[in-house]
Scaffold this motif. Structure first.
Motif, mmCIF file in Angstrom:
data_model
loop_
_atom_site.group_PDB
_atom_site.id
_atom_site.type_symbol
_atom_site.label_atom_id
_atom_site.label_comp_id
_atom_site.label_asym_id
_atom_site.label_seq_id
_atom_site.Cartn_x
_atom_site.Cartn_y
_atom_site.Cartn_z
ATOM 1 N N SER A 147 -42.489 -47.743 68.607
ATOM 2 C CA SER A 147 -42.183 -49.171 68.688
ATOM 3 C C SER A 147 -40.798 -49.371 69.289
ATOM 4 C CB SER A 147 -42.220 -49.819 67.298
ATOM 5 O OG SER A 147 -41.167 -49.315 66.489
ATOM 6 N N ALA A 148 -40.622 -50.483 69.970
ATOM 7 C CA ALA A 148 -39.295 -50.844 70.463
ATOM 8 C C ALA A 148 -38.437 -51.396 69.335
ATOM 9 C CB ALA A 148 -39.415 -51.861 71.597
ATOM 10 N N ASP A 149 -39.071 -52.077 68.386
ATOM 11 C CA ASP A 149 -38.398 -52.708 67.253
ATOM 12 C C ASP A 149 -38.465 -51.770 66.039
ATOM 13 O OD1 ASP A 149 -37.587 -54.219 65.098
ATOM 14 O OD2 ASP A 149 -38.869 -55.946 65.540
ATOM 15 N N PRO A 150 -37.335 -51.325 65.506
ATOM 16 C CA PRO A 150 -37.345 -50.409 64.361
ATOM 17 C C PRO A 150 -38.063 -50.964 63.128
ATOM 18 C CG PRO A 150 -35.166 -50.476 65.353
ATOM 19 C CD PRO A 150 -35.967 -51.579 65.993
ATOM 20 N N THR A 151 -38.178 -52.281 63.041
ATOM 21 C CA THR A 151 -38.860 -52.856 61.875
ATOM 22 C C THR A 151 -40.378 -52.765 61.999
ATOM 23 O OG1 THR A 151 -38.985 -55.127 62.739
ATOM 24 C CG2 THR A 151 -36.962 -54.478 61.589
ATOM 25 N N GLN A 152 -40.877 -52.370 63.174
ATOM 26 C CA GLN A 152 -42.318 -52.346 63.413
ATOM 27 C C GLN A 152 -42.874 -50.944 63.625
ATOM 28 O OE1 GLN A 152 -44.146 -55.222 63.155
ATOM 29 N NE2 GLN A 152 -42.155 -56.006 62.479
ATOM 30 N N GLY A 153 -42.044 -49.929 63.510
ATOM 31 C CA GLY A 153 -42.515 -48.567 63.724
ATOM 32 C C GLY A 153 -41.488 -47.545 63.301
ATOM 33 N N ASP A 155 -39.828 -49.294 55.671
ATOM 34 C CA ASP A 155 -41.120 -49.067 55.013
ATOM 35 C C ASP A 155 -42.262 -48.946 56.024
ATOM 36 O OD1 ASP A 155 -42.897 -48.700 52.872
ATOM 37 O OD2 ASP A 155 -43.277 -50.852 52.668
ATOM 38 N N GLN A 156 -42.012 -48.229 57.120
ATOM 39 C CA GLN A 156 -43.035 -48.051 58.147
ATOM 40 C C GLN A 156 -43.657 -46.653 58.140
ATOM 41 O OE1 GLN A 156 -44.174 -50.550 60.635
ATOM 42 N NE2 GLN A 156 -43.384 -51.590 58.828
ATOM 43 N N VAL A 157 -42.967 -45.683 57.563
ATOM 44 C CA VAL A 157 -43.497 -44.320 57.555
ATOM 45 C C VAL A 157 -44.786 -44.267 56.740
ATOM 46 C CG1 VAL A 157 -43.114 -41.944 56.795
ATOM 47 C CG2 VAL A 157 -41.272 -43.197 57.917
ATOM 48 N N GLY A 158 -45.808 -43.722 57.317
ATOM 49 C CA GLY A 158 -47.098 -43.561 56.635
ATOM 50 C C GLY A 158 -48.068 -44.697 56.870
ATOM 51 N N LEU A 208 -39.841 -41.023 71.462
ATOM 52 C CA LEU A 208 -40.347 -40.327 70.264
ATOM 53 C C LEU A 208 -39.234 -39.927 69.303
ATOM 54 C CD1 LEU A 208 -43.195 -38.066 71.743
ATOM 55 C CD2 LEU A 208 -43.163 -40.521 71.293
ATOM 56 N N LYS A 209 -38.045 -40.485 69.473
ATOM 57 C CA LYS A 209 -36.941 -40.237 68.550
ATOM 58 C C LYS A 209 -37.038 -41.189 67.368
ATOM 59 C CE LYS A 209 -32.767 -41.657 69.458
ATOM 60 N NZ LYS A 209 -32.472 -42.378 68.186
ATOM 61 N N VAL A 210 -36.850 -40.660 66.173
ATOM 62 C CA VAL A 210 -36.910 -41.483 64.972
ATOM 63 C C VAL A 210 -35.801 -42.527 65.013
ATOM 64 C CG1 VAL A 210 -36.719 -41.480 62.442
ATOM 65 C CG2 VAL A 210 -37.977 -39.648 63.609
ATOM 66 N N HIS A 211 -36.172 -43.789 64.788
ATOM 67 C CA HIS A 211 -35.186 -44.870 64.786
ATOM 68 C C HIS A 211 -34.059 -44.561 63.790
ATOM 69 C CE1 HIS A 211 -37.427 -47.551 67.359
ATOM 70 N NE2 HIS A 211 -38.484 -47.546 66.567
ATOM 71 N N GLY A 212 -32.824 -44.671 64.229
ATOM 72 C CA GLY A 212 -31.686 -44.504 63.344
ATOM 73 C C GLY A 212 -31.181 -43.084 63.224
ATOM 74 N N LEU A 213 -31.856 -42.112 63.848
ATOM 75 C CA LEU A 213 -31.398 -40.724 63.826
ATOM 76 C C LEU A 213 -31.241 -40.231 65.256
ATOM 77 C CD1 LEU A 213 -33.672 -39.351 60.973
ATOM 78 C CD2 LEU A 213 -31.193 -39.579 60.887
ATOM 79 N N ASP A 214 -30.189 -39.444 65.506
ATOM 80 C CA ASP A 214 -29.916 -39.087 66.896
ATOM 81 C C ASP A 214 -30.559 -37.792 67.352
ATOM 82 O OD1 ASP A 214 -28.389 -37.091 65.733
ATOM 83 O OD2 ASP A 214 -26.450 -37.892 66.400
ATOM 84 N N ASN A 215 -31.164 -37.012 66.448
ATOM 85 C CA ASN A 215 -31.691 -35.716 66.885
ATOM 86 C C ASN A 215 -33.011 -35.324 66.216
ATOM 87 O OD1 ASN A 215 -30.598 -35.239 64.341
ATOM 88 N ND2 ASN A 215 -29.748 -33.235 64.887
#
Length: 492
Positions: free
Chosen positions: A434-440, A269-272, A446-453
Motif C-alpha cells: 500500500s502507498a498509505d501505511p494505514t492501509q497496508g 493493525d494491518q498485519v495479518g 516491499l519495505k515494511v512501513h516505518g522500518l528502513d531495512n
C-alpha cells in the motif's frame, strides 16, 4: 553452501549483507540473484534440506510448530489447514516446512496478473504499482523459469498449435504456461548449472526464526534456533544473524505470524488482515450440456497440437506445456462489481478471485508450541457477499455466452458450492502492499512501513489476488526486490 543450523555453535553471531528467511520460490529467487551480483547472502529455512517418502518428512516438526487454530470457512472444509502434510500421491496439501517450500509441490502453472488486478475498483483496493511497472520483470521471470517466451496471448499460441481462439461473449481466452518438471522445485533445480545450495549463498536449513530485534526503525538482528534429532524435537542451538537488510519470505501465514510475534510493522493493525486465496469447489459444480467449441478451439484450450490427424499434448524442449481458460473481461468485472474466475472448457470445477476482507485474517493463538514456546497461529478464513456475487454473476455470464453457441450450462447453488470450498494452496494477503501505511504493511518496494531495512516477499504482499496462479508473480516481484536491494547496496 548448504549447512545445518544445529552445527552452528550456541551463541554464535553470523554477519551478512542480506538475510532471507524462507526458502520457497520467493526467497530462493532473491537469494540466487543477489549472490550472483556479489552480495553476501544468508538464506535460512526452518525445515530440513530435502523432501522424501510418501508424506512430508517435516510432519513431526510441522505438526508441532505450525499447529494452531483454523476457523471460519476452515471449520467445515479444512480444520487441519495449518498442518496439512505433503502427499506425493496428490493432495490435499497447503503449507510446507522444508527446503524449497511450496515449490516442492506446485504444478508450475504460470501467467502474469492482468492490468485490472492492479486497479482500484469497488471492493478491491488497487496496488501502488501498475502492470506496466512489472512488464520487464515478468519477462525476466519467464526467462528464469525457462518458459516458452513471455508471450501469453491466445493468438500467438493458436498459431503455435495451429488451433483457433474461441470467442465467448463477455470472456477473454487466457493461456497458461506450465514449467517443465525439472525446474519446479527451486531447492533442487539448477540456475546456470548450479543449485542454490551449491552457490555462494550461505544456506542454513533447520534454522527457525524466533525473534526480529528492531529498534528506532531498524532491524538490529534476528534470533534463530535449531532443533535436535529427538522425537519429539527439542531446541538444540540458538544463534544471532546480523544483516544490513532482512527479507521475510515464509508464506502469507508465517510472514504475518513472525511480524506479530515480534510486534513489528503493525502500528496500524494491518498485519495479518486480508487473508485471501483462490477458493476451489469440491468437484464439479458446473455442467455443460452440448458442444460449444470447434475441434481447433478445443485443442487450444487443451494445449494440443495435431500430429497427423491426432491431437497430442504439446510441449517444448524444456518440458513446458500450455492450456487455456475462460475468464470474464475486465469490462464485465467492472460493470458487475465482481472478482475474476476461471471456467475450464470441459470440466466443471469453479475457481475464483476472493475479494479482500479485513476480518479474514491471521492473529496469534493463546496456545504455544512445545519446541520453542512461541505463540501459535490463529487463522480465520471468511468469505463475503461480494464472493457470492462473483459466483452468481460469472456463472450467469457463462451460461448466457455458452447458450449463444448452442449449449446449456447447469450450476449448483452458491450455498451448496460454498460449503465445499477449499483454499487450494494459494495463500495471499496478510502483509499487503500500500502507498498509505494505514492501509497496508509494505510499500511499493516491499519495505515494511516505518522500518528502513525489513522487507517482505511472496504473495502475502498482494493487494488483491487476481485469477492467475500467484507463484509466477511471486518470482517476478522477487526479481524486482533483488534489483532494488542491489541498488541500495551499490551492487551492479
Amino acid at each position: 553452501m548448504l549447512r545445518n543450523g544445529k552445527d552452528i555453535a550456541d551463541g554464535a553471531v553470523i554477519a551478512t549483507q542480506v538475510c532471507i528467511v524462507g526458502s520457497g520460490p520467493a526467497g530462493i529467487t532473491a537469494a540466487w540473484l543477489l549472490q550472483k551480483a556479489g552480495v553476501k547472502v544468508t538464506l535460512i529455512e526452518g525445515g530440513p534440506d530435502s523432501p522424501g517418502g510418501a508424506l512430508d518428512p517435516t510432519w513431526p516438526a510441522k505438526s508441532l510448530l505450525y499447529a494452531g487454530k483454523a476457523d471460519g470457512q476452515f471449520a467445515e472444509t479444512e480444520p487441519d489447514f495449518l498442518i496439512r502434510p505433503y502427499n506425493r500421491a496428490g493432495g490435499p496439501w497447503e503449507r510446507e516446512r522444508m527446503f524449497g517450500g511450496t515449490s516442492a509441490h506446485w504444478g508450475g502453472q504460470s501467467r502474469p496478473l492482468d492490468p485490472i488486478d492492479f486497479e482500484a475498483r469497488p471492493g478491491f483496493p488497487g496496488w501502488p504499482i501498475d502492470r506496466a511497472e512489472l512488464e520487464p520483470y515478468y519477462a525476466k521471470a519467464a526467462q528464469l523459469c525457462l518458459l516458452h517466451g513471455d508471450d501469453f496471448s491466445p493468438q500467438t499460441w493458436a498459431a503455435i498449435l495451429d488451433a483457433e481462439v474461441p470467442e465467448l461473449t463477455g470472456f477473454d481466452t487466457t493461456i497458461y504456461q506450465y514449467l517443465g518438471k525439472n525446474y519446479l522445485n527451486f531447492a533442487t533445480r539448477t540456475f546456470d548449472g548450479v543449485t542454490i545450495g551449491d552457490s555462494d549463498a550461505d544456506v542454513i536449513v533447520n534454522a527457525t526464526l524466533l525473534e526480529i530485534d528492531q529498534d528506532q526503525g531498524s532491524v538490529r538482528g534476528l534470533k534463530v534456533a535449531s532443533m535436535d534429532g529427538a522425537s519429539p524435537p527439542r531446541k538444540a542451538t540458538e544463534f544471532t544473524i546480523k544483516a544490513d537488510m532482512v527479507v521475510l519470505a515464509c508464506g502469507a501465514v508465517e510472514n504475518a505470524r513472525q511480524l506479530l510475534l515480534s510486534d513489528v510493522g503493525n502500528d496500524h493493525d494491518q498485519v495479518g488482515r486480508y487473508f485471501m486465496c483462490h477458493p476451489l469447489s469440491n468437484g464439479q459444480v458446473i455442467g455443460v450440456g452440448g458442444s460449444y467449441l470447434t475441434d481447433p478451439q478445443t485443442r487450444l484450450m487443451g494445449g494440443q497440437a495435431l500430429v497427423g490427424n491426432r491431437p497430442v499434448a504439446w510441449q517444448d524442449e524444456n518440458g513446458v506445456r500450455v492450456s487455456g481458460r475462460f475468464s470474464p473481461t475486465a469490462d464485465e468485472q467492472k460493470r458487475l462489481g465482481i472478482g475474476n474466475c476461471w471456467f475450464w472448457a470441459n470440466y466443471g470445477q469453479y475457481y475464483f478471485e476472493m475479494a479482500p476482507n479485513p476480518d479474514s485474517r491471521v492473529t496469534l493463538a493463546d496456545t504455544v508450541d512445545p519446541v520453542f514456546g512461541q505463540r501459535q497461529t490463529h487463522i480465520t478464513w471468511l468469505l463475503s457477499d461480494r464472493d457470492e456475487a462473483t459466483y452468481n454473476q460469472t456463472t450467469q455470464l457463462f451460461k448466457t455466452a455458452v447458450g449463444e453457441l448452442g449449449a446449456d450450462v447447469y450450476c449448483q447453488s452458491w450455498a451448496s458450492v460454498k460449503e465445499g470450498l477449499t483454499v487450494n494452496g494459494h495463500h495471499i494477503g496478510t502483509t499487503r502492499m500500500s502507498a498509505d501505511p494505514t492501509q497496508g504493511v509494505v510499500d511499493a518496494n516491499l519495505k515494511v512501513h516505518g522500518l528502513d531495512n525489513l522487507y517482505v516477499a511472496g504473495s502475502s504482499v498482494f493487494a488483491s489476488t487476481g485469477i492467475s496462479n500467484p507463484t509466477f508473480t511471486i518470482i517476478t516481484l522477487s526479481i524486482r526486490l533483488a534489483e532494488h536491494l542491489m541498488g541500495r547496496m551499490g551492487s551492479p
